[in-house]
Design a protein around this motif. Structure first.
Motif, PDB file in Angstrom:
ATOM      1  N   VAL A   1     -41.937  13.339 -18.783  1.00 39.29           N
ATOM      2  CA  VAL A   1     -42.480  12.284 -19.645  1.00 39.29           C
ATOM      3  C   VAL A   1     -41.828  10.936 -19.323  1.00 39.29           C
ATOM      4  N   TYR A   2     -40.503  10.920 -19.232  1.00 43.55           N
ATOM      5  CA  TYR A   2     -39.823   9.628 -19.024  1.00 43.55           C
ATOM      6  C   TYR A   2     -40.109   9.049 -17.637  1.00 43.55           C
ATOM      7  N   GLU A   3     -40.281   9.912 -16.646  1.00 36.92           N
ATOM      8  CA  GLU A   3     -40.649   9.401 -15.320  1.00 36.92           C
ATOM      9  C   GLU A   3     -42.036   8.778 -15.363  1.00 36.92           C
ATOM     10  N   ALA A   4     -42.940   9.429 -16.095  1.00 39.02           N
ATOM     11  CA  ALA A   4     -44.292   8.869 -16.231  1.00 39.02           C
ATOM     12  C   ALA A   4     -44.238   7.531 -16.978  1.00 39.02           C
ATOM     13  N   VAL A   5     -43.456   7.499 -18.041  1.00 34.75           N
ATOM     14  CA  VAL A   5     -43.299   6.255 -18.806  1.00 34.75           C
ATOM     15  C   VAL A   5     -42.812   5.138 -17.881  1.00 34.75           C
ATOM     16  N   ALA A   6     -41.807   5.449 -17.063  1.00 30.27           N
ATOM     17  CA  ALA A   6     -41.256   4.427 -16.162  1.00 30.27           C
ATOM     18  C   ALA A   6     -42.324   3.956 -15.174  1.00 30.27           C
ATOM     19  N   ARG A   7     -43.111   4.883 -14.653  1.00 32.99           N
ATOM     20  CA  ARG A   7     -44.170   4.500 -13.703  1.00 32.99           C
ATOM     21  C   ARG A   7     -45.170   3.537 -14.340  1.00 32.99           C
ATOM     22  N   PHE A   8     -45.404   3.694 -15.640  1.00 34.55           N
ATOM     23  CA  PHE A   8     -46.387   2.848 -16.322  1.00 34.55           C
ATOM     24  C   PHE A   8     -45.737   1.627 -17.000  1.00 34.55           C
ATOM     25  N   GLY A   9     -44.475   1.358 -16.670  1.00 31.52           N
ATOM     26  CA  GLY A   9     -43.832   0.150 -17.203  1.00 31.52           C
ATOM     27  C   GLY A   9     -43.476   0.251 -18.673  1.00 31.52           C
ATOM     28  N   GLY A  10     -43.195   1.450 -19.131  1.00 24.18           N
ATOM     29  CA  GLY A  10     -42.902   1.628 -20.554  1.00 24.18           C
ATOM     30  C   GLY A  10     -41.435   1.826 -20.857  1.00 24.18           C
ATOM     31  N   SER A  11     -41.150   2.175 -22.096  1.00 28.48           N
ATOM     32  CA  SER A  11     -39.776   2.384 -22.568  1.00 28.48           C
ATOM     33  C   SER A  11     -39.615   3.807 -23.091  1.00 28.48           C
ATOM     34  N   PHE A  12     -38.457   4.418 -22.791  1.00 24.32           N
ATOM     35  CA  PHE A  12     -38.191   5.783 -23.254  1.00 24.32           C
ATOM     36  C   PHE A  12     -37.738   5.800 -24.710  1.00 24.32           C
ATOM     37  N   SER A  13     -37.491   4.620 -25.295  1.00 24.06           N
ATOM     38  CA  SER A  13     -37.163   4.589 -26.717  1.00 24.06           C
ATOM     39  C   SER A  13     -37.739   3.338 -27.355  1.00 24.06           C
ATOM     40  N   ALA A  14     -38.845   3.517 -28.058  1.00 25.44           N
ATOM     41  CA  ALA A  14     -39.552   2.374 -28.620  1.00 25.44           C
ATOM     42  C   ALA A  14     -38.875   1.871 -29.882  1.00 25.44           C
ATOM     43  N   GLU A  15     -38.625   2.792 -30.826  1.00 26.95           N
ATOM     44  CA  GLU A  15     -38.075   2.349 -32.110  1.00 26.95           C
ATOM     45  C   GLU A  15     -36.880   3.164 -32.587  1.00 26.95           C
ATOM     46  N   HIS A  16     -36.589   4.270 -31.963  1.00 28.26           N
ATOM     47  CA  HIS A  16     -35.498   5.120 -32.464  1.00 28.26           C
ATOM     48  C   HIS A  16     -34.132   4.718 -31.940  1.00 28.26           C
ATOM     49  N   GLY A  17     -34.080   4.012 -30.831  1.00 31.77           N
ATOM     50  CA  GLY A  17     -32.805   3.594 -30.267  1.00 31.77           C
ATOM     51  C   GLY A  17     -32.246   4.589 -29.261  1.00 31.77           C
ATOM     52  N   VAL A  18     -30.982   4.410 -28.931  1.00 34.03           N
ATOM     53  CA  VAL A  18     -30.336   5.186 -27.874  1.00 34.03           C
ATOM     54  C   VAL A  18     -29.344   6.195 -28.470  1.00 34.03           C
ATOM     55  N   GLY A  19     -28.506   5.722 -29.386  1.00 33.33           N
ATOM     56  CA  GLY A  19     -27.546   6.598 -30.048  1.00 33.33           C
ATOM     57  C   GLY A  19     -26.692   7.354 -29.055  1.00 33.33           C
ATOM     58  N   GLY A  20     -26.422   8.624 -29.384  1.00 34.29           N
ATOM     59  CA  GLY A  20     -25.701   9.463 -28.455  1.00 34.29           C
ATOM     60  C   GLY A  20     -26.633  10.292 -27.602  1.00 34.29           C
ATOM     61  N   LEU A  21     -27.904  10.343 -28.039  1.00 30.88           N
ATOM     62  CA  LEU A  21     -28.853  11.279 -27.441  1.00 30.88           C
ATOM     63  C   LEU A  21     -29.466  10.774 -26.138  1.00 30.88           C
ATOM     64  N   LYS A  22     -29.568   9.453 -26.003  1.00 29.01           N
ATOM     65  CA  LYS A  22     -30.306   8.924 -24.850  1.00 29.01           C
ATOM     66  C   LYS A  22     -29.435   8.016 -23.971  1.00 29.01           C
ATOM     67  N   VAL A  23     -28.123   8.242 -24.041  1.00 31.74           N
ATOM     68  CA  VAL A  23     -27.200   7.441 -23.229  1.00 31.74           C
ATOM     69  C   VAL A  23     -27.494   7.631 -21.736  1.00 31.74           C
ATOM     70  N   ASP A  24     -27.782   8.851 -21.343  1.00 35.71           N
ATOM     71  CA  ASP A  24     -28.056   9.110 -19.929  1.00 35.71           C
ATOM     72  C   ASP A  24     -29.353   8.446 -19.485  1.00 35.71           C
TER      73      ASP A  24
END
Lengths: 470, 470
Positions: B414-437
């Protein structure tokens, strides 16, 4: 220095490295307050060229002054007098890269003239709402660098609120591609907002993705005489309730300002100027997504309510686009009428809207008491709490002498009053070179310390527009 | 550590330093993905107490985890497992300090529950438009720390756009009073925007001045079945043109998501759910400053045009507030229906609106091909380009086993597809500890370097929520 110039010529081409001839347009600020001297004016044609120029300057230890249309009012985009700074002019990078109709965005290069962007948007069926006096020559890069405001902020916000993403060349000459048409993106710190309004001190904005809006179906303008500033604030509240987001302009002008327009621009009809029962007029704009008929009905309902409530003494709604344009011309010509009248001292202040009546009552009285013959040209974007609270030299006496002896004192009196009322000494013009001392004085120490830490962190060599802002 | 605890008790009072008993509410994240262990939960009652707590922790070398309602979805507000971190809970600081009606602002403390702020605004005759599922327990400080979005972003923007000023305790324990009701203030860098969305890693937001809006005269809700995502995007464009700023909600839901609601919440009536000629439904909200009659006429004109244009297959406008609420309940209950159905993998992505149809076509197909039995619960705020593109475990097989073996792979796809389409892997939830990588992987290196430099510059001891975001 010769080696750097050779390097710059190799990057952008010799014709685009200006070192001789008349460089006034780049070296002198818009209000002609200061004239600097540049090592060269460099005019890159692409983001990669900007990055190469920045790297070359960094390697040579030369600092860079980014410049768009050079229409800033606070000496932020001209070089100092050292003759060692490189002015980086962006106006060759003026392309509108893409309009994304379904996403309501446009991606545009920094050097694009604001009016060209407005026109391109309109041609595609959209509104780009940023609008200000210099729009015929200022650039979108400069608008973003200074977080420009203007006349439609009450509805659409400042340049920062209109921007979804940036492309930036960092002080290290790297390109950050942060262009994004995303309306939500919570992945780390908001670098976009940090660069906007940083006045070229953190890097160079080379392109941006900006919001577009549907073109309104109708736009109407009204002009109201109000019995007091309190009444103007009450009218603003009513306008918000009646028009909602239809309220796209709410400008206030005092009678003295309108009198100057009537005196120096006799071809312009200034409504109600012959009457002496009102101290202020208000210009309102109503943008409607439905129809002109609907816009007019809403406007008339608002003005009727306001008349009944006593917060409007008299009002007219423009009957044609021509009439609407003339009303805006009256508002827009106040600075010119001021210049015709003679020398003056300008302030660009903001306050909570609720505190504007008390601020003006107190500060008008203070200035009248402290400065003999003072004449106040008070006008601005009341909808945003932004006043151009200007002081015209007295009718009698030598205006140059007045400015020399009184400007610092008047600035001090006004800015101290602004601080007492919780306001800002620079609402939309920025800090530049002109208000560096005010920033150091009025900004809370904790905020100042953070700004300096950020500047040191992102631009440790201090090569980006040094001496400006901080 | 004992000395620090004594110091903390002296600052906030012993009853407000929690070290024993059941601290689950503070130590476990909302989705129960992780359970940390705190040295103590400290609950100061004032900004000065927060500053003293921060100074005490800094002196002791203890790090701080700021926490509001602890409803975040990315493990950003709970302590790590070390047992050395201090959780600083803000919920005792819940005062609404002032409502400024003429300035359309409210100044509120960080620990105020979002719903209480909405209610206080409404009682004063205004709308505070931030609205999201957790509003009954999340706090405005948390909303700002994470730049919360929600359902009305299409009109009013995210938490950042609703905030005019902040009060912040810095990592050094200084108080920055940046509270401001100013709509224009160009005096230096935008620290406000920097702290908003920094998830407690740069300092602690203790209070904020937020924008208010006039209450709309009427608010109507419609529900439309659309033949495709392309049609939904076309409908969005029509809605922008017809309703202008009246468009305050535009949610999309796929049929599978609606089927889950119909199955698990049989008491809710899901319009058109029995029909099989549409893949998506859209929920629209129209807020009108005039009247319900006018709102209805505008809505009907829009839907008629959309029906004629073929981008709507069928539509209903809610006839009452109760009906409108029920339509919203269907939308809001999708996450709960998902939970009833079983385990699932959540994504909170954003894309340019224009690219959403192609993204979904490509990614739906990719997942169907790569993951046997995949079921997509696709819904979200289409008006902002924000999709909750969730993957439900297959009907057959062990869902726990599915998550264990497939979650990382699905996220990657999903995140690779998002990146290909110029999107963001976190729209409103943020990064926190879960999406640091993910941040480290997907953020451009130049942006990442600047974020890290800013973090080091403002929090050199790394005591503020370390390990989160960066």
């Amino acid at each position: 220095m010769q080696a750097l110039l050779e390097r710059l010529r190799a990057i952008v081409g010799a014709p685009h490295v200006l070192t001789g001839g008349d460089l006034t347009a780049w070296e002198q600020d818009w209000r002609r307050r200061e004239r600097g001297r540049a090592l060269a004016v460099v005019r890159p044609a692409s983001t990669q060229e900007v990055a190469a120029v920045v790297r070359a300057c960094a390697a040579a230890g030369s600092s860079i002054v980014p410049q768009g249309g050079n229409t800033g009012l606070v000496v932020g985009s001209t070089p100092d007098g050292s003759g060692t700074q490189v002015v980086l002019g962006t106006t060759r990078m003026a392309a509108i890269r893409a309009i994304d109709a379904d996403n309501l965005t446009v991606t545009v290069e920094a050097g694009c003239i604001l009016q060209n962007l407005q026109d391109a948007a309109e041609k595609a069926g959209f509104l780009f709402p940023l609008s200000l006096a210099a729009e015929g020559s200022c650039t979108i890069g400069g608008n973003l660098g200074t977080n420009a405001g203007g006349t439609q902020v009450v509805r659409y916000g400042n340049a920062r609120e209109l921007c979804l993403g940036l492309e930036v060349v960092t002080p290290q000459g790297e390109v950050w591609d942060g262009l994004s048409g995303l309306r939500k993106d919570n992945t780390g710190y908001d670098l976009r907002a940090l660069f906007i309004g940083s006045e070229g001190t953190l890097g160079i904005i080379t392109a941006a993705t900006m919001k577009l809006y549907p073109l309104p179906a109708a736009q109407l303008t009204a002009w109201a005489a109000v019995p007091s500033l309190d009444a103007a604030v009450a009218l603003l509240g009513l306008a918000h309730r009646h028009l909602g987001a239809g309220l796209t302009g709410f400008e206030v002008m005092n009678r003295f300002a309108l009198g100057l327009v009537a005196r120096h621009m006799p071809q312009l009809r200034v409504p109600f100027v012959e009457r002496d029962d009102f101290p202020y007029c208000v210009l309102l704009e109503n943008s409607d997504s439905e129809s002109e008929e609907h816009a007019r009905a809403r406007f008339e309902a608002l003005l009727e309510t306001a008349l009944e409530a006593g917060c409007v003494a008299d009002a007219v709604v423009a009957e044609s686009l021509g009439q609407a344009r003339e009303l805006w011309h009256v508002r827009e010509n106040i600075p010119l009428a001021q210049a015709e009248e003679g020398l003056n001292i300008k302030h660009d202040i903001s306050l909570p809207v609720s505190r504007i009546p008390a601020f003006c009552a107190e500060t008008d009285a203070l200035l009248a008491q402290e400065i003999a013959g003072v004449r106040l040209v008070n006008f601005g974007h009341l909808g945003d709490g932004n006043l151009h609270y200007n002081v015209q030299a007295p009718e009698q006496g030598d205006p140059k002498e007045f400015l020399r002896t009184q400007e610092a004192r008047i600035n001090h009196l006004v800015y101290e009053a602004v601080a007492r009322f919780g306001g800002s000494f620079s609402a939309e013009h920025g800090v530049g070179g002109l208000k560096v001392d005010e920033l150091a004085h009025y900004k809370p120490p904790a905020a100042l310390a953070m700004m300096r830490a950020i500047k040191r962190a992102l631009d440790p060599q201090n090569t980006m527009n040094p001496g400006r802002v901080l």
